[in-house]
Structure formats: C-alpha cells, structure tokens
Design a protein around this motif. Structure first.
Motif, short mmCIF file in Angstrom:
data_model
loop_
_atom_site.label_atom_id
_atom_site.label_comp_id
_atom_site.label_asym_id
_atom_site.label_seq_id
_atom_site.Cartn_x
_atom_site.Cartn_y
_atom_site.Cartn_z
N ALA A 122 -16.72 -18.42 -30.44
CA ALA A 122 -17.17 -17.74 -29.22
C ALA A 122 -16.27 -18.13 -28.05
O ALA A 122 -16.73 -18.25 -26.92
N THR A 123 -15.02 -18.35 -28.35
CA THR A 123 -14.04 -18.77 -27.34
C THR A 123 -13.41 -17.55 -26.68
O THR A 123 -13.56 -16.41 -27.16
N PRO A 124 -12.65 -17.74 -25.58
CA PRO A 124 -11.82 -16.65 -25.07
C PRO A 124 -10.81 -16.21 -26.13
O PRO A 124 -10.46 -16.98 -27.04
N ALA A 125 -10.31 -14.99 -26.01
CA ALA A 125 -9.41 -14.42 -27.02
C ALA A 125 -8.17 -15.28 -27.24
O ALA A 125 -7.73 -15.48 -28.38
N GLY A 126 -7.61 -15.83 -26.15
CA GLY A 126 -6.38 -16.59 -26.26
C GLY A 126 -6.49 -17.86 -27.07
O GLY A 126 -5.49 -18.36 -27.59
N ALA A 127 -7.69 -18.39 -27.20
CA ALA A 127 -7.87 -19.65 -27.93
C ALA A 127 -8.38 -19.43 -29.35
O ALA A 127 -8.40 -20.36 -30.16
N ALA A 128 -8.78 -18.21 -29.67
CA ALA A 128 -9.50 -17.96 -30.92
C ALA A 128 -8.66 -18.23 -32.17
O ALA A 128 -9.15 -18.84 -33.13
N VAL A 161 -18.10 -22.85 -31.93
CA VAL A 161 -16.99 -23.33 -31.10
C VAL A 161 -16.85 -22.41 -29.89
O VAL A 161 -16.67 -21.20 -30.04
N GLY A 162 -16.93 -23.02 -28.70
CA GLY A 162 -16.87 -22.25 -27.47
C GLY A 162 -18.26 -22.12 -26.88
O GLY A 162 -18.98 -21.18 -27.20
N ILE A 163 -18.64 -23.06 -26.03
CA ILE A 163 -20.01 -23.08 -25.51
C ILE A 163 -20.03 -22.62 -24.06
O ILE A 163 -20.43 -23.33 -23.14
N PHE A 185 -16.69 -13.80 -32.45
CA PHE A 185 -17.15 -13.07 -31.28
C PHE A 185 -16.03 -12.89 -30.26
O PHE A 185 -16.22 -12.21 -29.25
N ALA A 186 -14.88 -13.51 -30.48
CA ALA A 186 -13.77 -13.38 -29.55
C ALA A 186 -13.16 -11.99 -29.67
O ALA A 186 -13.03 -11.46 -30.78
N PRO A 187 -12.77 -11.38 -28.55
CA PRO A 187 -12.22 -10.01 -28.59
C PRO A 187 -10.77 -9.98 -29.06
O PRO A 187 -9.87 -9.59 -28.33
N THR A 188 -10.55 -10.39 -30.29
CA THR A 188 -9.20 -10.39 -30.86
C THR A 188 -9.32 -10.36 -32.38
O THR A 188 -10.37 -10.70 -32.94
N VAL A 189 -8.25 -9.95 -33.04
CA VAL A 189 -8.21 -9.92 -34.50
C VAL A 189 -7.62 -11.23 -35.01
O VAL A 189 -6.55 -11.65 -34.56
N LEU A 190 -8.32 -11.87 -35.93
CA LEU A 190 -7.89 -13.15 -36.47
C LEU A 190 -7.11 -12.96 -37.77
O LEU A 190 -7.43 -12.09 -38.58
#
Length: 265
Positions: free
Chosen positions: A162-168, A99-101, A186-191
């Motif tokens: 592989a989305t931006p952090a805000g959408a992850a 997800v996130g191309i 791969f998004a720079p955020t903690v899920l």
C-alpha cells in the motif's frame, strides 16, 4: 492450526479454472450470510442470484468441486461453506504483512474482515522512522529495515503493498526475495515478479474510470446521442454489389451489427 507456509490451495492441481476460482469468494460470501441466518439448504437459482451469476454457471463451477446438490432439495449450506473454504485455503491461518501504513494501509489494518476469513495481520511495516512503534489497529508499526526478519519469523507468504507507486517495485522485490509468493498490490503501478509469484492488483481509480464510461454511455442514450462507432459516413460503407440492390440507411450495419460493443466492467 496450520500456517501459510505448510500448505498451498489445491485449486490448480485439481484443474479448477481461474474464472471459477475468482467466483468462489462470491459464493462463499452469499453462503456465509445464509449460514448466519440458519438457512439449511439453498437452490442453485437462489444462490446464483445472491452471488450475482447465472445458475448454469454456478452449477458448472460447483461441479469442479465435486458438489452437485440434491434434486428438489438444493445444496447443503454448511457443507458448501466448508468445501469452498477448504478449496480457497481458508481453513488454515495465513499470516499477512502490510507494507505502507499511510491512510490506505491503516484502513486495511483496521479492516475486520481479514481475521474472520483466515488472514492474520502479522505485521505492519513502513519506511517512515517516525511511524516505528506507533500502534495501528493495536499492532505496532515496524520499520522496513526489519522486513526480511519479520517475514522469516512469521512464516509470511502473502504481502500487501500500500505504498506510493514509486516505492512499490522495490518493496515487491524485497518481499519476493524474503520468501513471499503472493502479493496484493494497491499501489497504482504494474509490478514485475518472477515465475511462481502471484500478484493481484486493486486500483480503485481504474474501477471509477470504468464506471464513468458507463455513466457517460447511459447519459448519451438518454439524450439520444450515439458513440462514434455508430456514426458511419459514406466513406466507411462498402460499395454495393452491382448484382444486388443498394442497401438503404436503415438496412446498413457495421461488422458487429447495430449494437456497439461495451467495455466489460
């Protein structure tokens, strides 16, 4: 071939430590290279060197698999490839959605190493309507509106974000609600995920920062500079006991000795 929905790897039920599980892919990569060169057997020392671990740790790891090798001969390469592949769940087909191309997602879609290790890219998903229908790595991109149906139709249990952090987090929530139980982020955020969902995070910037730390440390050693933890002033030193002679500057050590701790990479 079985699909990802019908079977889960047996590592947890068999009591294999997570640290050992993390090293199994390293052994498999080294063993695969040996297999491709038609090497029939390998010693624990040779395999450990190829995998970047010490031989005692390797033998301990393999004991969890019930594989002890043969004295004077070593380990059978082909059998170990099969044994580790089976333990990691790589003897079956694992459909994966990305997800996130964007640039990163497209690069992941084009990576040839997934299929050879049992991971089939079942779908590419993106929120941009302009991306819908465009082929990437020979696979047409589908819109996020179809995410739940795609996961259900393909029996997907592994998702790559592989989305931006805000959408992850929103993407993660939808993946989990649709039945995905393992996520590579791969998004720079903690899920945040519920119990029973595994998340592995890959943050390249963090890895680079750790390397920068070590480079700075090496540069300091070359110029004779030391870190702040080794620069103790008089106020940092405990007073000497009256019954014992005062320690000289060369005798004085911190609580961890005279070698400062290094952040593990």
């Amino acid at each position: 071939m079985a699909t990802g929905r019908t079977h889960r790897p047996a590592t947890r039920s068999r009591g294999i430590p997570e640290a050992t599980v993390a090293r199994l892919p390293l052994y498999l990569r080294a063993l695969t290279a040996l297999s491709e060169r038609s090497v029939p057997t390998v010693s624990s020392e040779e395999l450990a060197a190829a995998a970047g671990v010490n031989s005692a740790k390797l033998r301990k790891d393999f004991s969890y698999l019930g594989s002890y090798g043969t004295r004077g001969v070593g380990y059978d390469v082909e059998y170990l490839v099969y044994q580790i592949s089976r333990e990691l769940g790589l003897t079956q087909d694992w459909p994966v959605v990305i997800v996130g191309i964007g640039n990163l997602g497209a690069a992941l879609a084009n990576y040839g190493g997934f299929a050879s290790r049992g991971f089939r890219v079942a779908a590419l998903i993106d929120a941009d309507p302009a991306m819908a229908g465009k082929p990437v790595a020979g696979i047409p991109v589908q819109h996020t509106d179809e995410l739940e149906q795609i996961i259900g139709d393909n029996g997907v249990s592994i998702g790559v974000i592989a989305t931006p952090a805000g959408a992850a987090q929103q993407v993660c929530d939808r993946l989990v609600a649709a039945g995905v139980t393992s996520i590579l982020n791969f998004a720079p955020t903690v899920l945040t995920v519920p119990d029973g969902v595994d998340v592995r995070k890959v943050d390249l910037s963090i890895e680079l920062q750790i390397l920068a730390f070590h480079e700075q440390r090496k540069a300091g050693e070359e110029t004779g500079q030391v870190g702040p933890e080794a620069m103790e002033g008089p106020e940092d030193t405990a007073p000497a006991s009256p019954a014992r002679p005062t320690a000289t500057a060369t005798d004085r050590k911190g609580p961890d000795g005279d070698v400062p701790a290094v952040m593990p990479a």
